[in-house]
Write a protein that holds these residues in place. Structure first.
Motif, short mmCIF file in Angstrom:
data_model
loop_
_atom_site.label_atom_id
_atom_site.label_comp_id
_atom_site.label_asym_id
_atom_site.label_seq_id
_atom_site.Cartn_x
_atom_site.Cartn_y
_atom_site.Cartn_z
N GLU A 94 0.83 -1.21 0.00
CA GLU A 94 0.00 0.00 0.00
C GLU A 94 0.86 1.25 0.00
O GLU A 94 0.54 2.24 -0.68
CB GLU A 94 -0.92 0.00 1.23
CG GLU A 94 -1.95 -1.11 1.24
CD GLU A 94 -2.88 -1.05 0.05
OE1 GLU A 94 -3.66 -0.09 -0.07
OE2 GLU A 94 -2.82 -1.98 -0.78
N ARG A 95 1.95 1.24 0.74
CA ARG A 95 2.82 2.41 0.79
C ARG A 95 3.49 2.66 -0.57
O ARG A 95 3.56 3.80 -1.05
CB ARG A 95 3.89 2.24 1.87
CG ARG A 95 4.70 3.51 2.10
CD ARG A 95 5.67 3.37 3.24
NE ARG A 95 6.77 2.45 2.91
CZ ARG A 95 7.90 2.40 3.59
NH1 ARG A 95 8.09 3.19 4.63
NH2 ARG A 95 8.86 1.56 3.26
N PHE A 136 0.89 4.09 -2.89
CA PHE A 136 0.62 5.49 -2.59
C PHE A 136 1.71 6.39 -3.16
O PHE A 136 1.42 7.39 -3.84
CB PHE A 136 0.53 5.67 -1.07
CG PHE A 136 0.40 7.10 -0.63
CD1 PHE A 136 -0.84 7.71 -0.54
CD2 PHE A 136 1.52 7.85 -0.29
CE1 PHE A 136 -0.96 9.03 -0.12
CE2 PHE A 136 1.42 9.17 0.12
CZ PHE A 136 0.17 9.76 0.20
N TYR A 175 -5.72 12.40 -5.24
CA TYR A 175 -5.81 11.09 -4.58
C TYR A 175 -4.94 11.07 -3.33
O TYR A 175 -5.36 10.57 -2.27
CB TYR A 175 -5.36 9.99 -5.55
CG TYR A 175 -4.74 8.81 -4.85
CD1 TYR A 175 -5.53 7.82 -4.28
CD2 TYR A 175 -3.35 8.70 -4.73
CE1 TYR A 175 -4.95 6.75 -3.61
CE2 TYR A 175 -2.77 7.65 -4.07
CZ TYR A 175 -3.57 6.67 -3.50
OH TYR A 175 -3.00 5.64 -2.83
N GLY A 176 -3.73 11.59 -3.43
CA GLY A 176 -2.81 11.58 -2.29
C GLY A 176 -3.38 12.31 -1.09
O GLY A 176 -3.28 11.83 0.04
N ALA A 207 -5.98 10.05 0.41
CA ALA A 207 -5.50 8.76 0.90
C ALA A 207 -4.59 8.87 2.12
O ALA A 207 -4.24 7.85 2.73
CB ALA A 207 -4.76 8.02 -0.22
N MET A 264 -3.57 5.84 5.07
CA MET A 264 -2.16 5.48 5.10
C MET A 264 -1.55 5.77 6.46
O MET A 264 -0.65 5.07 6.92
CB MET A 264 -1.40 6.24 4.00
CG MET A 264 -1.73 5.77 2.58
SD MET A 264 -1.51 3.99 2.34
CE MET A 264 0.21 3.79 2.81
N HIS A 276 -8.63 2.45 2.33
CA HIS A 276 -7.90 2.88 1.13
C HIS A 276 -8.71 2.57 -0.13
O HIS A 276 -8.82 3.39 -1.04
CB HIS A 276 -6.55 2.17 1.08
CG HIS A 276 -5.57 2.82 0.16
ND1 HIS A 276 -4.30 2.35 -0.03
CD2 HIS A 276 -5.68 3.90 -0.66
CE1 HIS A 276 -3.67 3.12 -0.91
NE2 HIS A 276 -4.49 4.06 -1.30
#
Length: 291
Positions: free
Chosen positions: A148-149, A152, A207-208, A211, A215, A261
């Motif tokens: 996931e990281r 991202f 998105y960032g 998210a 995260m 997420h």
């Protein structure tokens, strides 16, 4: 105030606070010293493993406060070395597949040594069962978090991932590849939208921002959190508390973080027109920066 690394490989919004204020700044302070003395990234990785092994031996005597504190200090030293080896490799242009493998082996090796050390000290069948279950949970949780990281950090630069490759090999390998690819398949719809976007960088930026909260939740899966949890459990006189923490709360965090997420991704998809969705599906190609 800390700043992101020069290569932009990490977004400080989702970093563990201990990384921002202690681990990474200390590594950057040590970097010039390591370069001047010709210390290789692999040597730093091995030194980190040695510090982790010493921490495991210290925690084996968790009933003595001095050794509990020593275990924490040595574990922090290992975390610093774990970040420093990558800094040295990037600064000297010596990154390699061997170095990445060695880094990964050292990371997993430290926790394996600590788990085994504590299980030996507890000395019961229950202790070994809990340690084994916690180790398996740790491996799965860490793999999901790292995926996931990575996803991202790639997306916020506007870079979409290529389609998940078809599993190949024998039945066991195919099953492993299929299982490991589940998160990628679940996230594939947004990847197609990002690939087909007229402005992927702008979409990635939006998105960032959305998210970051999930995260941050998933950042509880870092090695830093586990180092602290081990120390607290030993301080309370019962390492089994850490193993239960690994098995139950951290598993819940992993599931909740992944679900959150994916929900963020669906929120973006709901604002994309059907025509854009069809176009993105046709353009689902690898996008590398600068191309």
């Amino acid at each position: 105030m800390t700043v992101p690394p020069p290569d932009g490989s990490r977004d400080r919004r989702i970093e563990d606070p201990s990384n921002l204020w202690l681990i990474h700044p200390t590594g950057r302070l040590l970097l010039p010293w390591a370069i001047r003395r010709g210390v290789s990234a692999n040597a730093v990785s091995v030194a980190g493993l040695a510090l982790g092994a010493a921490a495991a031996l210290s925690y084996a005597q968790f009933d003595r406060p001095f050794f509990e504190l020593l275990g924490l200090v040595l574990s922090i030293g290992w975390l610093i070395a774990d970040g420093l080896d990558g800094m040295v490799a990037r600064a000297t242009g010596t990154s390699s597949a061997l170095g990445r493998m060695l880094d990964g082996l050292c990371d997993h090796g430290v926790f394996a040594l600590i788990y085994v050390s504590l299980a030996f000290t507890v000395g019961t069948v229950e202790g070994w069962v809990l340690a084994t279950a916690a180790g398996i949970a740790h491996a799965v949780q860490s793999s999901l978090y790292e995926g996931e990281r990575t996803r991202f950090h790639r997306r916020i630069k506007g870079v979409a991932r290529m389609a998940v490759p078809t599993a190949a090999g024998n039945a066991l390998v195919r099953f492993y590849d299929w299982f490991a690819g589940v998160p990628d398949r679940m996230a594939g719809a947004f990847e197609r939208d990002l690939a087909g976007s007229a402005d992927p960088v702008a979409l990635g930026r939006r998105y960032g921002d959305a998210a970051v909260p999930p995260m941050r939740l998933l950042s509880l899966e870092t090695a830093n959190m586990r180092v602290l949890a081990i120390f607290v459990a030993c301080l309370m006189g019962d390492p089994r508390l850490f193993w239960w923490f690994e098995i139950v709360p951290l598993t819940f965090v992993a599931i909740a973080g992944l679900a959150w997420h994916r929900r963020v991704e669906r929120t973006f998809r709901n604002h994309i027109s059907p025509a854009a969705t069809e176009a993105s599906a046709a353009q689902y190609l690898v996008k590398e920066q600068g191309q």
